[in-house]
Motif scaffolding. Structure first.
Motif, PDB file in Angstrom:
ATOM      1  N   PRO A  17       0.842  -1.201   0.000  1.00 30.51           N
ATOM      2  CA  PRO A  17       0.000   0.000   0.000  1.00 30.51           C
ATOM      3  C   PRO A  17       0.882   1.259   0.000  1.00 30.51           C
ATOM      4  CG  PRO A  17      -0.568  -1.456   1.835  1.00 30.51           C
ATOM      5  CD  PRO A  17       0.667  -2.002   1.201  1.00 30.51           C
ATOM      6  N   TRP A  18       0.350   2.349  -0.516  1.00 27.16           N
ATOM      7  CA  TRP A  18       1.060   3.626  -0.573  1.00 27.16           C
ATOM      8  C   TRP A  18       0.115   4.720  -0.125  1.00 27.16           C
ATOM      9  CZ3 TRP A  18       0.065   8.117  -3.352  1.00 27.16           C
ATOM     10  CH2 TRP A  18       1.117   9.059  -3.434  1.00 27.16           C
ATOM     11  N   ASP A  19       0.628   5.701   0.602  1.00 26.57           N
ATOM     12  CA  ASP A  19      -0.195   6.856   0.951  1.00 26.57           C
ATOM     13  C   ASP A  19       0.665   8.096   1.078  1.00 26.57           C
ATOM     14  OD1 ASP A  19       0.424   7.366   3.964  1.00 26.57           O
ATOM     15  OD2 ASP A  19       0.021   5.220   3.838  1.00 26.57           O
ATOM     16  N   PHE A  20       0.022   9.237   0.938  1.00 25.91           N
ATOM     17  CA  PHE A  20       0.683  10.531   1.036  1.00 25.91           C
ATOM     18  C   PHE A  20      -0.376  11.564   1.391  1.00 25.91           C
ATOM     19  CE2 PHE A  20       2.239  14.543  -0.760  1.00 25.91           C
ATOM     20  CZ  PHE A  20       3.495  14.597  -0.181  1.00 25.91           C
ATOM     21  N   SER A  21      -0.046  12.478   2.301  1.00 26.72           N
ATOM     22  CA  SER A  21      -0.988  13.527   2.710  1.00 26.72           C
ATOM     23  C   SER A  21      -0.330  14.897   2.534  1.00 26.72           C
ATOM     24  CB  SER A  21      -1.382  13.354   4.178  1.00 26.72           C
ATOM     25  OG  SER A  21      -2.038  12.132   4.375  1.00 26.72           O
ATOM     26  N   PHE A  22      -1.151  15.886   2.203  1.00 25.09           N
ATOM     27  CA  PHE A  22      -0.663  17.261   2.060  1.00 25.09           C
ATOM     28  C   PHE A  22      -1.833  18.221   2.254  1.00 25.09           C
ATOM     29  CE2 PHE A  22      -2.202  16.109  -2.107  1.00 25.09           C
ATOM     30  CZ  PHE A  22      -2.770  17.275  -2.614  1.00 25.09           C
ATOM     31  N   ASN A  23      -1.501  19.484   2.476  1.00 24.19           N
ATOM     32  CA  ASN A  23      -2.525  20.518   2.410  1.00 24.19           C
ATOM     33  C   ASN A  23      -1.976  21.685   1.617  1.00 24.19           C
ATOM     34  OD1 ASN A  23      -0.890  21.731   4.327  1.00 24.19           O
ATOM     35  ND2 ASN A  23      -2.540  22.279   5.698  1.00 24.19           N
ATOM     36  N   ILE A  24      -2.855  22.545   1.173  1.00 29.94           N
ATOM     37  CA  ILE A  24      -2.482  23.680   0.338  1.00 29.94           C
ATOM     38  C   ILE A  24      -2.702  24.935   1.163  1.00 29.94           C
ATOM     39  CG2 ILE A  24      -2.965  24.926  -1.805  1.00 29.94           C
ATOM     40  CD1 ILE A  24      -4.354  22.237  -2.719  1.00 29.94           C
ATOM     41  N   THR A  25      -1.659  25.748   1.295  1.00 29.83           N
ATOM     42  CA  THR A  25      -1.813  27.010   2.009  1.00 29.83           C
ATOM     43  C   THR A  25      -1.516  28.168   1.067  1.00 29.83           C
ATOM     44  OG1 THR A  25       0.456  26.917   2.825  1.00 29.83           O
ATOM     45  CG2 THR A  25      -1.237  26.025   4.271  1.00 29.83           C
ATOM     46  N   LEU A  26      -2.292  29.207   1.187  1.00 33.57           N
ATOM     47  CA  LEU A  26      -2.089  30.441   0.426  1.00 33.57           C
ATOM     48  C   LEU A  26      -1.841  31.541   1.446  1.00 33.57           C
ATOM     49  CD1 LEU A  26      -5.053  30.011  -2.082  1.00 33.57           C
ATOM     50  CD2 LEU A  26      -2.641  29.472  -2.469  1.00 33.57           C
ATOM     51  N   ASP A  27      -0.664  32.129   1.423  1.00 30.71           N
ATOM     52  CA  ASP A  27      -0.258  33.136   2.411  1.00 30.71           C
ATOM     53  C   ASP A  27      -0.423  32.612   3.829  1.00 30.71           C
ATOM     54  OD1 ASP A  27       0.465  35.024   0.472  1.00 30.71           O
ATOM     55  OD2 ASP A  27      -1.601  35.740   0.306  1.00 30.71           O
ATOM     56  N   GLY A  28      -0.101  31.326   4.029  1.00 30.54           N
ATOM     57  CA  GLY A  28      -0.155  30.724   5.356  1.00 30.54           C
ATOM     58  C   GLY A  28      -1.526  30.275   5.816  1.00 30.54           C
ATOM     59  N   VAL A  29      -2.547  30.442   4.979  1.00 31.00           N
ATOM     60  CA  VAL A  29      -3.916  30.063   5.337  1.00 31.00           C
ATOM     61  C   VAL A  29      -4.313  28.834   4.511  1.00 31.00           C
ATOM     62  CG1 VAL A  29      -6.333  30.815   5.368  1.00 31.00           C
ATOM     63  CG2 VAL A  29      -4.498  32.457   5.852  1.00 31.00           C
ATOM     64  N   PRO A  30      -4.809  27.768   5.172  1.00 30.25           N
ATOM     65  CA  PRO A  30      -5.221  26.585   4.408  1.00 30.25           C
ATOM     66  C   PRO A  30      -6.327  26.920   3.398  1.00 30.25           C
ATOM     67  CG  PRO A  30      -5.090  26.072   6.746  1.00 30.25           C
ATOM     68  CD  PRO A  30      -4.958  27.568   6.611  1.00 30.25           C
ATOM     69  N   MET A  31      -6.146  26.444   2.175  1.00 32.85           N
ATOM     70  CA  MET A  31      -7.138  26.642   1.123  1.00 32.85           C
ATOM     71  C   MET A  31      -8.343  25.753   1.400  1.00 32.85           C
ATOM     72  SD  MET A  31      -6.500  26.181  -2.924  1.00 32.85           S
ATOM     73  CE  MET A  31      -7.802  26.400  -4.101  1.00 32.85           C
ATOM     74  N   GLN A  32      -9.527  26.330   1.334  1.00 32.60           N
ATOM     75  CA  GLN A  32     -10.759  25.571   1.529  1.00 32.60           C
ATOM     76  C   GLN A  32     -11.089  24.856   0.220  1.00 32.60           C
ATOM     77  OE1 GLN A  32     -12.188  25.345   4.711  1.00 32.60           O
ATOM     78  NE2 GLN A  32     -10.174  26.265   5.015  1.00 32.60           N
ATOM     79  N   LEU A  33     -11.227  23.538   0.283  1.00 35.62           N
ATOM     80  CA  LEU A  33     -11.342  22.717  -0.926  1.00 35.62           C
ATOM     81  C   LEU A  33     -12.755  22.210  -1.204  1.00 35.62           C
ATOM     82  CD1 LEU A  33      -8.021  20.748  -0.438  1.00 35.62           C
ATOM     83  CD2 LEU A  33      -8.458  22.636  -2.013  1.00 35.62           C
ATOM     84  N   GLY A  34     -13.744  22.703  -0.475  1.00 29.00           N
ATOM     85  CA  GLY A  34     -15.126  22.303  -0.751  1.00 29.00           C
ATOM     86  C   GLY A  34     -15.504  22.653  -2.184  1.00 29.00           C
ATOM     87  N   GLY A  35     -16.053  21.693  -2.914  1.00 28.08           N
ATOM     88  CA  GLY A  35     -16.464  21.910  -4.301  1.00 28.08           C
ATOM     89  C   GLY A  35     -15.368  21.702  -5.324  1.00 28.08           C
TER      90      GLY A  35
END
Length: 125
Positions: A17-35
């Motif tokens: 199995p393989w996995d990887f996690s990340f988040n996206i920040t814009l100017d230090g604020v997490p990007m809201q990914l709803g939609g």
């Protein structure tokens, strides 16, 4: 506009199995990914055509990508079971992570190299 980041992913061990996690920040604020739709594609090269992906994960728990919309950090969790890694060709490949906005605009947010390495097949789900 988001410019794609370059990151070399941890290797995929064939038959594990393989996995990887990340988040996206814009100017230090997490990007809201709803939609947003999220797509991870492993390619022979970055010049590969859309349909040439060796494997493709999309935002859906059954298709390998989960985002906890209730989590303010908006972590993106990607995973592949052993049944998906076992058929990948060995070697150095490329990947892209794409976001499709609710209005249909597609952005490549990350790309780089990913290696598929041999393993003994003793791994579990």
């Amino acid at each position: 506009m988001i410019y794609p980041g370059h990151y070399d992913m941890p290797p995929i061990m064939k038959n594990y199995p393989w996995d990887f996690s990340f988040n996206i920040t814009l100017d230090g604020v997490p990007m809201q990914l709803g939609g947003y739709n999220i797509k991870f594609r492993v390619l022979l090269s970055l010049e590969s055509e859309q349909g040439d992906a060796l494997i493709e994960l999309t935002r859906n728990p059954q298709n390998g990508i989960v985002v906890d919309d209730d989590d303010e950090e908006q972590w993106v969790e990607m995973s592949m079971p052993r049944s998906k890694t076992k058929d990948l060709p060995l070697g150095q490949h490329c990947y892209t992570i794409e976001l499709t906005q609710p209005d249909g605009v597609l952005m490549v947010i990350m790309c780089g190299r990913i290696r598929v390495m041999p393993c003994d097949g003793a791994g579990g789900e």
